[in-house]
Design an enzyme around this catalytic site. Structure first.
Site, PDB file in Angstrom:
ATOM      1  N   THR A 107       0.843  -1.212   0.000  1.00 57.57           N
ATOM      2  CA  THR A 107       0.000   0.000   0.000  1.00 57.57           C
ATOM      3  C   THR A 107       0.870   1.250   0.000  1.00 57.57           C
ATOM      4  OG1 THR A 107      -1.951  -0.890   1.047  1.00 57.57           O
ATOM      5  CG2 THR A 107      -1.417   1.342   1.650  1.00 57.57           C
ATOM      6  N   THR A 163      -0.282   2.449   7.035  1.00 60.62           N
ATOM      7  CA  THR A 163      -0.317   1.212   6.249  1.00 60.62           C
ATOM      8  C   THR A 163      -0.251   0.011   7.179  1.00 60.62           C
ATOM      9  OG1 THR A 163       0.809  -0.140   4.594  1.00 60.62           O
ATOM     10  CG2 THR A 163       2.198   1.378   5.839  1.00 60.62           C
ATOM     11  N   GLY A 164      -1.032  -1.000   6.857  1.00 54.80           N
ATOM     12  CA  GLY A 164      -1.075  -2.197   7.695  1.00 54.80           C
ATOM     13  C   GLY A 164      -2.493  -2.730   7.739  1.00 54.80           C
ATOM     14  N   ARG A 220     -15.309  -5.150   1.229  1.00 56.04           N
ATOM     15  CA  ARG A 220     -14.563  -4.738   2.433  1.00 56.04           C
ATOM     16  C   ARG A 220     -13.854  -3.398   2.165  1.00 56.04           C
ATOM     17  NH1 ARG A 220      -8.906  -3.496   3.522  1.00 56.04           N
ATOM     18  NH2 ARG A 220      -8.482  -3.964   5.687  1.00 56.04           N
ATOM     19  N   VAL A 221     -13.971  -2.484   3.097  1.00 56.94           N
ATOM     20  CA  VAL A 221     -13.255  -1.208   2.985  1.00 56.94           C
ATOM     21  C   VAL A 221     -12.282  -1.124   4.157  1.00 56.94           C
ATOM     22  CG1 VAL A 221     -13.482   1.308   3.016  1.00 56.94           C
ATOM     23  CG2 VAL A 221     -15.182  -0.076   1.815  1.00 56.94           C
ATOM     24  N   GLY A 222     -11.055  -0.706   3.877  1.00 60.45           N
ATOM     25  CA  GLY A 222     -10.050  -0.598   4.931  1.00 60.45           C
ATOM     26  C   GLY A 222      -9.934   0.824   5.469  1.00 60.45           C
ATOM     27  N   ASP A 223      -8.821   1.091   6.099  1.00 64.35           N
ATOM     28  CA  ASP A 223      -8.594   2.392   6.745  1.00 64.35           C
ATOM     29  C   ASP A 223      -8.170   3.500   5.776  1.00 64.35           C
ATOM     30  OD1 ASP A 223      -6.160   0.796   6.434  1.00 64.35           O
ATOM     31  OD2 ASP A 223      -5.159   2.560   7.257  1.00 64.35           O
ATOM     32  N   GLY A 232      -5.972  -2.610   8.143  1.00 59.78           N
ATOM     33  CA  GLY A 232      -6.883  -1.478   8.225  1.00 59.78           C
ATOM     34  C   GLY A 232      -7.820  -1.546   9.410  1.00 59.78           C
TER      35      GLY A 232
HETATM   36  N1  ASP Z   1      -4.216  -0.536   5.181  1.00 62.03           N
HETATM   37  C1  ASP Z   1      -4.578  -1.286   4.011  1.00 62.03           C
HETATM   38  C2  ASP Z   1      -5.945  -1.866   4.208  1.00 62.03           C
HETATM   39  O1  ASP Z   1      -6.223  -2.376   5.282  1.00 62.03           O
HETATM   40  C3  ASP Z   1      -3.633  -2.373   3.670  1.00 62.03           C
HETATM   41  C4  ASP Z   1      -2.161  -2.034   3.707  1.00 62.03           C
HETATM   42  O2  ASP Z   1      -1.772  -0.989   4.200  1.00 62.03           O
HETATM   43  O3  ASP Z   1      -1.332  -2.831   3.210  1.00 62.03           O
HETATM   44  O4  ASP Z   1      -6.710  -1.881   3.296  1.00 62.03           O
END
Ligand code: ASP
Length: 314
Positions: free
Chosen positions: A182, A233-234, A210-213, A236
């Protein structure tokens, strides 16, 4: 340093184990991409561009590089489809734009910017976002552009192990295919304006819808001229539950911390509350750059107060 050289820029290309990046050549590939994109951001600043222009330009270039999990390098959901999220925020007035669960858009960050400037909304999703893109004259991009053989193989591996995985995660699915992440870009321009942009394909094998952060203001993306700019990033879900970017901003606003102290406090909160996995990049309102992560590594780089370009792969 003259006032016009007082700009700071940071970008990241994802957090995780990055065990897959074992050889020198692959590492250099990442490092060079981050370095060139930072140099591009520097040019934008030198030409008098705003923090907002710099983060949009850097994030677009990161989306165009297939080694990162955003734009053309996006990971696949459980149905083998690309569904992207992106958000952008302007610290001058807290205006923000975001899109979620969108396909066929080559540069989601640019669509997020249009949501911010050309609509009265903050977030558009799915078909509605796509129609808005067409309304704004943006071209739709064919599925083939996004469906790389690496991504198809990565999804197969995730399904075999019945897992949802972070692109850079530590899994037995590793191998050379998992060399993406990301993306995010944050900046402070010489006028003291802050901006942030985050864009992602999300998590491998995620549920449809699905929606992330990344597109959520205060979670994966945040900017306020009074405090800081943050991109995360990580996983979400961990960042949404801790509203991590706004939490870091609040540490600055309420406790008078600088970027480094607030990043440290934010990462401690993320770990203690939800054992969160991932990382953040932060620039405070004085242009100090900081980063923190709970994963083994995070690919990121920065230019602090017009200084030299630095890239870190750990
Ligand atoms: N934060 C992103 C999500 O959860 C994924 C990522 O950062 O790799 O969609």
């Amino acid at each position: 340093m003259s006032q016009k050289d007082n700009y700071s820029i940071m970008v990241h290309g994802g957090a995780g184990a990055l065990d897959n990046v074992k050889d020198e050549k692959t590492a250099v590939r990442y490092i060079e991409s981050i370095r060139q994109i930072l140099e591009h951001g520097r040019e934008v600043m030198k030409l008098g561009g705003s923090a907002l222009q710099a983060v949009e330009a850097c994030a677009s270039l990161l989306e165009d590089d297939p080694v990162f999990n955003a734009g053309c390098g996006s990971v696949l959901n459980e149905q083998g489809k690309v569904e992207m999220d992106a958000g952008i925020m302007d610290g001058r007035d807290l205006s923000a734009g975001a899109i979620a669960s969108v396909s066929n858009i080559a540069n989601p960050v640019q669509l997020a910017r249009l949501v911010m400037t050309e609509s009265e909304h903050v977030m558009l999703i799915s078909e509605g976002a796509k129609r808005f893109a067409e309304h704004c004259g943006m071209d739709l991009t064919q599925d083939e552009y996004f469906l790389t053989p690496d991504r198809v193989e990565q999804l197969k591996e995730a399904k075999r192990s019945h897992k949802m995985i972070l692109d850079h995660d530590e899994t037995d699915t590793g191998g050379e295919d998992q060399k993406y992440g990301t993306i995010g870009a944050i900046a402070r321009d010489p006028s003291g304006n802050l901006a942030s942009a985050t864009s992602t394909g999300g998590i491998v094998n995620k549920r449809m819808g699905r929606v992330g952060d990344s597109p959520i203001v205060g979670s994966g993306v945040y900017a306020d001229n009074e405090t800081c700019a943050v991109s995360a990033t990580g996983y979400g879900e961990d960042f949404m539950r801790t509203v991590i970017s706004k939490t870091i901003s609040d540490f600055i606003f309420m406790k008078g911390m600088n970027a480094e102290e607030a990043t440290h406090a934010g990462i401690e909160y993320l770990s203690r509350k939800v054992k969160g996995r991932g990382g953040v990049i932060v620039i405070d309102n004085e242009g100090n750059c900081s980063s923190g992560f709970t994963t083994k590594k995070m690919i990121h780089g920065w230019i602090e107060k017009g200084g030299e370009t630095k890239v870190r792969f750990k």
